[in-house]
Design an enzyme around this catalytic site. Structure first.
Site, PDB file in Angstrom:
ATOM      1  N   PHE A 145     -23.415  -5.532 -38.212  1.00 18.23           N
ATOM      2  CA  PHE A 145     -22.611  -4.315 -38.408  1.00 18.23           C
ATOM      3  C   PHE A 145     -21.929  -4.398 -39.759  1.00 18.23           C
ATOM      4  O   PHE A 145     -21.180  -5.333 -40.022  1.00 18.23           O
ATOM      5  CB  PHE A 145     -21.554  -4.137 -37.311  1.00 18.23           C
ATOM      6  CG  PHE A 145     -20.734  -2.886 -37.525  1.00 18.23           C
ATOM      7  CD1 PHE A 145     -21.230  -1.640 -37.162  1.00 18.23           C
ATOM      8  CD2 PHE A 145     -19.484  -2.947 -38.135  1.00 18.23           C
ATOM      9  CE1 PHE A 145     -20.491  -0.479 -37.397  1.00 18.23           C
ATOM     10  CE2 PHE A 145     -18.746  -1.795 -38.373  1.00 18.23           C
ATOM     11  CZ  PHE A 145     -19.248  -0.558 -37.996  1.00 18.23           C
ATOM     12  N   ASP A 230     -20.430 -10.688 -45.596  1.00 15.67           N
ATOM     13  CA  ASP A 230     -19.486  -9.718 -45.040  1.00 15.67           C
ATOM     14  C   ASP A 230     -18.472 -10.504 -44.208  1.00 15.67           C
ATOM     15  O   ASP A 230     -18.783 -10.965 -43.109  1.00 15.67           O
ATOM     16  CB  ASP A 230     -20.247  -8.702 -44.181  1.00 15.67           C
ATOM     17  CG  ASP A 230     -19.334  -7.631 -43.579  1.00 15.67           C
ATOM     18  OD1 ASP A 230     -18.095  -7.843 -43.577  1.00 15.67           O
ATOM     19  OD2 ASP A 230     -19.854  -6.607 -43.107  1.00 15.67           O
ATOM     20  N   LYS A 259     -10.192  -5.416 -43.004  1.00 14.59           N
ATOM     21  CA  LYS A 259      -9.494  -5.633 -41.729  1.00 14.59           C
ATOM     22  C   LYS A 259      -8.190  -6.435 -41.844  1.00 14.59           C
ATOM     23  O   LYS A 259      -7.166  -5.864 -42.161  1.00 14.59           O
ATOM     24  CB  LYS A 259     -10.453  -6.252 -40.706  1.00 14.59           C
ATOM     25  CG  LYS A 259     -11.507  -5.233 -40.229  1.00 14.59           C
ATOM     26  CD  LYS A 259     -12.063  -5.559 -38.853  1.00 14.59           C
ATOM     27  CE  LYS A 259     -12.838  -4.386 -38.277  1.00 14.59           C
ATOM     28  NZ  LYS A 259     -14.259  -4.369 -38.602  1.00 14.59           N
TER      29      LYS A 259
HETATM   30  C1  LIG Z   1     -15.175  -3.392 -39.163  1.00  8.90           C
HETATM   31  C2  LIG Z   1     -16.274  -3.923 -39.984  1.00  8.90           C
HETATM   32  C3  LIG Z   1     -16.794  -3.210 -41.071  1.00  8.90           C
HETATM   33  C4  LIG Z   1     -16.336  -1.812 -41.399  1.00  8.90           C
HETATM   34  O1  LIG Z   1     -15.002  -1.791 -41.772  1.00  8.90           O
HETATM   35  P1  LIG Z   1     -14.235  -0.362 -41.852  1.00  8.90           P
HETATM   36  O2  LIG Z   1     -12.890  -0.746 -42.396  1.00  8.90           O
HETATM   37  O3  LIG Z   1     -14.210   0.190 -40.479  1.00  8.90           O
HETATM   38  O4  LIG Z   1     -15.007   0.473 -42.798  1.00  8.90           O
HETATM   39  C5  LIG Z   1     -17.774  -3.806 -41.829  1.00  8.90           C
HETATM   40  N1  LIG Z   1     -18.220  -5.034 -41.551  1.00  8.90           N
HETATM   41  C6  LIG Z   1     -17.742  -5.751 -40.520  1.00  8.90           C
HETATM   42  C7  LIG Z   1     -18.260  -7.118 -40.280  1.00  8.90           C
HETATM   43  C8  LIG Z   1     -16.768  -5.219 -39.693  1.00  8.90           C
HETATM   44  O5  LIG Z   1     -16.327  -5.916 -38.650  1.00  8.90           O
END
Ligand SMILES: *Cc1c(COP(=O)(O)O)cnc(C)c1O
Length: 405
Positions: A145, A230, A259
């Protein structure tokens, strides 16, 4: 507009006016303190959702609130047409954790990943001797994701996220997490980068093994690919190191963060290793809000408090006994729990059946915890949770499991 209640409740207003793009819990939350939140009926909940791994210091940490209030009264936003002291300092501090490199600021995880994907394109153009569109493949992982913008969504191979929005950004290919051969097989002359979550969050808490990360690093070195991680969910201290990849002892070429970085204030960032930092040049990327003084002050407050209170060491110390207690729980209820996964305060509880009834039952018992893909419940306490609070979540889980046997 006619509402079911007069005056309309918050639920009435959402029902009438909010886009229906979320499956929401029935709670309306009105205040928070530390690990607790209260709803509009003054019921108290132990919050192991933490705004989806965002509230690094819990709710309304007094020192964080003070820093944000102070900055709010001094300077909030000037845009990137000018410098502000907080952005410079935050870039320095993040490079202190990540290594020699440069930082770009944005406002969310998907924007950080968008910056990584564009970095990969720039690297591909350089590899192809300046020609665009020739070298643009990015190899990602199944069940990843990476967010909801076109770039992030195209890197997220899930029908429920992509459906209705195709055609996607071209150039993404997908290997199996922790199967190095499957990544290697996808590499060719058109490949620019490998891009994975160090620990998959939304996909169900699946970590890259250290051997896999080392293998990816080697593949990237051999084939002149960028290794992009990520760390939007697993970074900012959640695993007990500032970045989850530190446990493996590798260094990526670029990192996406968001986050937990701002402790509740929206901020995203991309760090790029020095060797590749000049792929970005004046004018080829930007953000109006990114790196604003207030957002950066909020993130600096998170780092200050994290360092002052030695929260990373605390996460490492406390996660051992906490994970052991959760594994004990899984051993007691093997027909309901089949695995406990994760690192530090990023934990996945693998259920043997669908998660929503458990999420609801936990909520009834006063514990808020989010789901993840594949019948998983995540436990994401703030990094300053006490041993007693961690144990409370185990106790509530036990009550729920016992009631279902
Ligand atoms: C939550 C998340 C995203 C997206 O972040 P947003 O602030 O909602 O755009 C991307 N990568 C990972 C691994 C995430 O957990």
């Amino acid at each position: 507009m006619k509402y079911p209640h007069t005056p309309p409740t918050t639920a009435d207003l959402y029902d009438a006016h909010s886009l229906r793009n979320y499956n929401r819990s029935p709670l309306t939350l009105v205040r928070g303190a530390g690990i607790y939140v209260w709803d509009d009926e003054d019921r108290r909940f132990l919050d192991f959702t933490s705004g989806i791994a965002v509230n690094t210091l819990g709710h309304c940490h007094p020192d964080w609130v003070e820093a944000v209030q102070k900055q709010t009264a001094q300077l909030i936003h000037v845009s990137n047409l000018f410098r502000n002291p907080q952005q410079g300092e935050l870039a320095r501090r993040l490079a202190g954790y990540a290594g020699p490199g440069r930082v770009f600021f944005c406002n969310s995880g998907t924007e950080a990943n968008e910056a990584l994907i564009k970095l990969a394109r720039l690297h591909g153009v350089k590899k192809a001797g300046g020609e665009e569109g020739k070298c643009l493949k990015i190899i990602c992982a199944e069940s990843a994701f990476h967010g909801r913008t076109y770039g992030g969504m195209s890197a997220t191979p899930q029908d429920k996220i992509q459906k209705g929005f195709r055609p996607l950004v071209p150039g993404f290919a997908f290997g199996q997490l922790n199967d190095l051969a499957s990544f290697k097989a996808l590499i060719d002359d058109t490949t620019a980068a490998i891009f994975v979550e160090t620990i998959q969050g939304e996909g169900g808490i699946h970590a890259c093994t250290p051997e896999f990360l080392h293998g990816l690093r080697q593949l990237c070195d051999e084939h002149d690919l960028l290794l992009m991680l990520d760390e939007v969910q697993c970074g900012a201290g959640r695993t007990g190191r500032f970045f989850a990849f530190e446990h493996a002892g590798i260094v990526p070429d670029a990192i996406g963060m968001a986050k937990g970085l701002g402790g509740g204030f929206p901020i995203g960032a991309m760090w790029v290793r020095d060797a590749h930092a000049d792929l970005y040049q004046p004018g080829n990327h930007g953000s109006t809000f990114g790196g604003g003084a207030l957002a950066c002050a909020a993130a600096l407050a998170v780092l200050d408090i994290m360092e002052r209170d030695k929260l990373l060491a605390r996460v490492c110390e406390q996660s051992g006994p906490w994970h052991a207690a959760l594994r004990q729980l899984a051993a007691e209820f093997p027909t309901q729990l089949s695995d406990i996964r994760g690192q530090g305060y990023l934990v996945g509880v693998q259920l043997t059946s669908e998660a929503p009834p458990y999420v609801a039952a936990l909520r009834e018992q006063g514990l808020l915890a989010p789901m993840a893909g594949g019948n998983v419940i995540r436990l994401l306490p703030p990094l300053n949770a006490t041993a007693k609070e961690l144990q409370s979540a185990v106790d509530i889980f036990r009550t729920v499991l016992a009631a279902k046997t």
